[in-house]
Motif scaffolding. Sequence first.
Motif, PDB file in Angstrom:
ATOM      1  N   ARG A  76       0.937  -1.229   0.096  1.00 48.09           N
ATOM      2  CA  ARG A  76       0.139   0.037   0.150  1.00 48.09           C
ATOM      3  C   ARG A  76       0.966   1.223   0.032  1.00 48.09           C
ATOM      4  O   ARG A  76       0.435   2.433  -0.764  1.00 48.09           O
ATOM      5  N   GLY A  77       2.096   1.066   0.629  1.00 47.56           N
ATOM      6  CA  GLY A  77       2.893   2.294   0.787  1.00 47.56           C
ATOM      7  C   GLY A  77       3.328   2.719  -0.485  1.00 47.56           C
ATOM      8  O   GLY A  77       3.595   4.076  -0.869  1.00 47.56           O
ATOM      9  N   LEU A  78       3.688   1.699  -1.435  1.00 45.58           N
ATOM     10  CA  LEU A  78       4.226   2.093  -2.935  1.00 45.58           C
ATOM     11  C   LEU A  78       3.103   2.761  -3.660  1.00 45.58           C
ATOM     12  O   LEU A  78       3.409   3.767  -4.402  1.00 45.58           O
ATOM     13  N   ARG A  79       1.699   2.402  -3.604  1.00 48.24           N
ATOM     14  CA  ARG A  79       0.754   2.912  -4.271  1.00 48.24           C
ATOM     15  C   ARG A  79       0.629   4.348  -3.697  1.00 48.24           C
ATOM     16  O   ARG A  79       0.233   5.259  -4.765  1.00 48.24           O
ATOM     17  N   LEU A  80       0.591   4.533  -2.241  1.00 51.13           N
ATOM     18  CA  LEU A  80       0.506   5.912  -2.013  1.00 51.13           C
ATOM     19  C   LEU A  80       1.592   6.974  -2.240  1.00 51.13           C
ATOM     20  O   LEU A  80       1.336   8.025  -2.629  1.00 51.13           O
ATOM     21  N   ARG A  81       2.867   6.384  -2.527  1.00 45.47           N
ATOM     22  CA  ARG A  81       3.914   7.308  -3.059  1.00 45.47           C
ATOM     23  C   ARG A  81       3.873   7.305  -4.442  1.00 45.47           C
ATOM     24  O   ARG A  81       4.278   8.646  -4.883  1.00 45.47           O
ATOM     25  N   HIS A  82       3.375   6.427  -5.042  1.00 46.59           N
ATOM     26  CA  HIS A  82       3.179   6.671  -6.634  1.00 46.59           C
ATOM     27  C   HIS A  82       2.532   7.791  -6.681  1.00 46.59           C
ATOM     28  O   HIS A  82       2.559   8.377  -7.784  1.00 46.59           O
ATOM     29  N   ARG A  83       1.183   7.798  -6.039  1.00 46.85           N
ATOM     30  CA  ARG A  83       0.217   8.694  -6.373  1.00 46.85           C
ATOM     31  C   ARG A  83       0.773   9.998  -5.987  1.00 46.85           C
ATOM     32  O   ARG A  83       0.427  11.143  -6.641  1.00 46.85           O
ATOM     33  N   PHE A  84       1.326  10.419  -4.913  1.00 46.06           N
ATOM     34  CA  PHE A  84       2.096  11.622  -4.632  1.00 46.06           C
ATOM     35  C   PHE A  84       2.863  11.968  -5.623  1.00 46.06           C
ATOM     36  O   PHE A  84       2.807  13.256  -6.038  1.00 46.06           O
ATOM     37  N   PHE A  85       3.816  11.342  -5.937  1.00 46.39           N
ATOM     38  CA  PHE A  85       4.962  11.586  -6.893  1.00 46.39           C
ATOM     39  C   PHE A  85       4.446  11.901  -8.332  1.00 46.39           C
ATOM     40  O   PHE A  85       4.899  12.552  -9.088  1.00 46.39           O
ATOM     41  N   ASP A  86       3.214  11.101  -8.658  1.00 48.76           N
ATOM     42  CA  ASP A  86       2.396  11.372  -9.869  1.00 48.76           C
ATOM     43  C   ASP A  86       2.064  12.803  -9.880  1.00 48.76           C
ATOM     44  O   ASP A  86       2.252  13.628 -11.067  1.00 48.76           O
ATOM     45  N   ALA A  87       1.606  13.285  -8.918  1.00 45.53           N
ATOM     46  CA  ALA A  87       0.750  14.570  -8.679  1.00 45.53           C
ATOM     47  C   ALA A  87       2.123  15.721  -8.837  1.00 45.53           C
ATOM     48  O   ALA A  87       1.994  16.609  -9.455  1.00 45.53           O
ATOM     49  N   LEU A  88       3.215  15.369  -8.187  1.00 48.05           N
ATOM     50  CA  LEU A  88       4.265  16.166  -7.946  1.00 48.05           C
ATOM     51  C   LEU A  88       5.384  16.286  -9.323  1.00 48.05           C
ATOM     52  O   LEU A  88       5.704  17.458  -9.767  1.00 48.05           O
ATOM     53  N   PHE A  89       5.584  15.013  -9.940  1.00 50.52           N
ATOM     54  CA  PHE A  89       6.405  14.995 -11.052  1.00 50.52           C
ATOM     55  C   PHE A  89       6.095  14.459 -12.213  1.00 50.52           C
ATOM     56  O   PHE A  89       5.993  14.856 -13.510  1.00 50.52           O
ATOM     57  N   TYR A  90       5.462  13.014 -12.109  1.00 49.68           N
ATOM     58  CA  TYR A  90       5.307  12.196 -13.105  1.00 49.68           C
ATOM     59  C   TYR A  90       4.494  12.915 -14.290  1.00 49.68           C
ATOM     60  O   TYR A  90       4.605  12.850 -15.454  1.00 49.68           O
ATOM     61  N   ARG A  91       3.196  13.504 -13.536  1.00 49.14           N
ATOM     62  CA  ARG A  91       2.442  13.934 -14.597  1.00 49.14           C
ATOM     63  C   ARG A  91       2.725  15.146 -15.568  1.00 49.14           C
ATOM     64  O   ARG A  91       2.672  15.336 -16.710  1.00 49.14           O
ATOM     65  N   ARG A  92       3.817  15.792 -14.932  1.00 45.44           N
ATOM     66  CA  ARG A  92       4.550  17.108 -15.553  1.00 45.44           C
ATOM     67  C   ARG A  92       5.211  16.401 -16.653  1.00 45.44           C
ATOM     68  O   ARG A  92       5.331  17.103 -17.854  1.00 45.44           O
ATOM     69  N   LEU A  93       5.973  15.698 -16.225  1.00 47.43           N
ATOM     70  CA  LEU A  93       6.716  14.684 -17.464  1.00 47.43           C
ATOM     71  C   LEU A  93       6.012  14.242 -18.480  1.00 47.43           C
ATOM     72  O   LEU A  93       6.521  14.570 -19.879  1.00 47.43           O
ATOM     73  N   ARG A  94       4.818  13.896 -18.278  1.00 43.75           N
ATOM     74  CA  ARG A  94       4.017  13.145 -19.412  1.00 43.75           C
ATOM     75  C   ARG A  94       3.544  14.488 -20.186  1.00 43.75           C
ATOM     76  O   ARG A  94       3.280  14.270 -21.444  1.00 43.75           O
ATOM     77  N   THR A  95       3.281  15.555 -19.577  1.00 44.63           N
ATOM     78  CA  THR A  95       2.709  16.720 -20.374  1.00 44.63           C
ATOM     79  C   THR A  95       4.128  17.361 -21.196  1.00 44.63           C
ATOM     80  O   THR A  95       3.766  17.627 -22.217  1.00 44.63           O
ATOM     81  N   VAL A  96       5.180  17.268 -20.517  1.00 48.51           N
ATOM     82  CA  VAL A  96       6.517  17.798 -21.414  1.00 48.51           C
ATOM     83  C   VAL A  96       6.545  16.940 -22.650  1.00 48.51           C
ATOM     84  O   VAL A  96       6.806  17.230 -23.874  1.00 48.51           O
TER      85      VAL A  96
END
Length: 616
Positions: free
Chosen positions: A338-358
């Motif tokens: 569960r911790g991995l899912r929570l971390r992924h959701r957090f970093f998706d909002a912070l970093f990953y989504r922006r990289l996909r936008t790039v």
Amino acid sequence: MIESSTPPLAALDGYRNVTDLLVRREADAPDHVAFEVDRNGGWQPVTTREFANEVRALAKGFIARGIRTGDPIAIMAPTRYEWAVADLATWFAGAVVVPIYETSSPSQVNAIVADAGVRLAIGGTPAHAELLQAALAHADAPTLGAWTMDADTPHDSGPGAAASGTLDDLVASGTDVADDEVEARRTHATQDAPATIVYTSGTTGEPKGVVLSHRNFLGQVLNIAAAYREIVNENGNTVIFLPLAHVLARGLQLICLASGMRIAHLSDPSTVVSTLDTLRPTFLVVVPRVLEKIQAAAATKAADKGLSRVWEKAHETAVAWGRRAERIDARRRIPNRRGLRLRHRFFDALFYRRLRTVMGGRVGYILSGGAALDPELSLFFRGLGVPVIEGYGLTETTAPLTGNLPGLIASGSVGTPLPGLTVRISDEGEVLARGVGVFDGYRNPAHDADAFIDGFFRTGDLGRLDDQGRLFLEGRLKDVIVTSNGKTVVPTRWESTVEADPLVSHAVMVGEGKPYLSALLLLDPEQTRAWASAEGIALPSGPIDDIRTVADPALRAHLQRAVDAANALVAHSEQVRRFSVVLADLDDRELVTPTMKLKRNVVLDRAAVTVNDLYL
């Protein structure tokens, strides 16, 4: 496993030659947008019918100027829409395409034009046309001149003219050629007729003319389109910025054209990122270095904001998430973390989504080829939500030989044989290939002597097959190093690990006949300048005439960590004891191929003094 095969998914019956791909698409969807072309400061749509009309008009120009069936036509230009028109128009005129990299030296252009017997040439710019015209001037038989794609190019017909005219002039000269004549020329070539002569980049020896048939292209295009229908279809679009002189880019273009996938061309790879937001592709084909730079740029931006430690955690989480996704693909048990899912959701909002936008915000998959992809980099992008499909192939296999498939991606592997192809591993560990995309031979029969064994093409690469038939590459046969102690070392794993550092463009292990292994680390100029600026370090500046040693202590200390990490992955006898950091002109086509592969022998020759110093 020593052999793996995949049955074909598509039949070639009913296809006369490659031109049928466009003709059938035109009949099925004439008004579908096939290309987006950068014109008048904006991206303009070009339908399949409009493209086909341009192709036929240029083919008429070729015929009017004297091109005969089977004549070679050279194309030397950056990646652009007109390249695609000239490519197909050559086939519609019944001729053979000879691509030349736009960065080729005059001696390389002269050699290709002479060896292929080119009769007419197309240059992207006046400079390209001038090189081609000079090469044609030395031809033994009459030629038909060099023409340029740039419509506003001044020209004349006098001696020493830079160009015989433009593509528009060629089109204008063909207005009296009948449609029936073009159709007769278009359908003249059979599947077994030569479609193109592609000259290899010569990383391990002299360039060779690879003769690829219409059957080779048809087999690859139809089978790959069938295997990757989820990715390549008329609902998607892509941006081609790899050189169209490379068979991978041309094969991709044909696959997209036949499948209705919209194509945009970019001649300057440095503009790709800034353009993705406008074009918003669903699929991209890149070399691993592009992915490394995207990752490095994200890390740098995080560091500028004081978020380096946060980024490191985000990177670790993305890799872990990518590994989780691969376990799902393999139908293996997934730990309930569960911790991995929570971390992924957090970093998706912070970093990953922006990289996909790039990357435009719509990229569903990335295909990586041309060089080995670091498995962790593949996992990282998978964790971002953009899976990377790694494949492998050569000019002689008409681009891809193997490839991972959606839902069956295994990082570190280049996948299983593609439909209609077979891979065998020889007793020496060499990868052998046979099937629909594999060529029949070189233009010079003398080059065929050691190229085939038992009906299989010898790739010169080392590899192994796992129990699922997936290929894992393990280096080049000719790059194997034998030390004075008799130890045989394959340098690929060590080199690729060091090259994962953004500052290292190429790592070259040396040590043939020596008591221990050393290495040359060729810097990436752009990344190194950015790093030096951030660190407040002054590095050598100005033009680089040859290989130059860089002795900055801080830089060596930084790269020592990459060397230590690579040494930790290999046996003691395969570890590098000493290394030199060097700068070189990576635009020098005598040193680096157009597809950014290093010519190892040239490097070792030019850096002989530096290498000798490593053993003093």
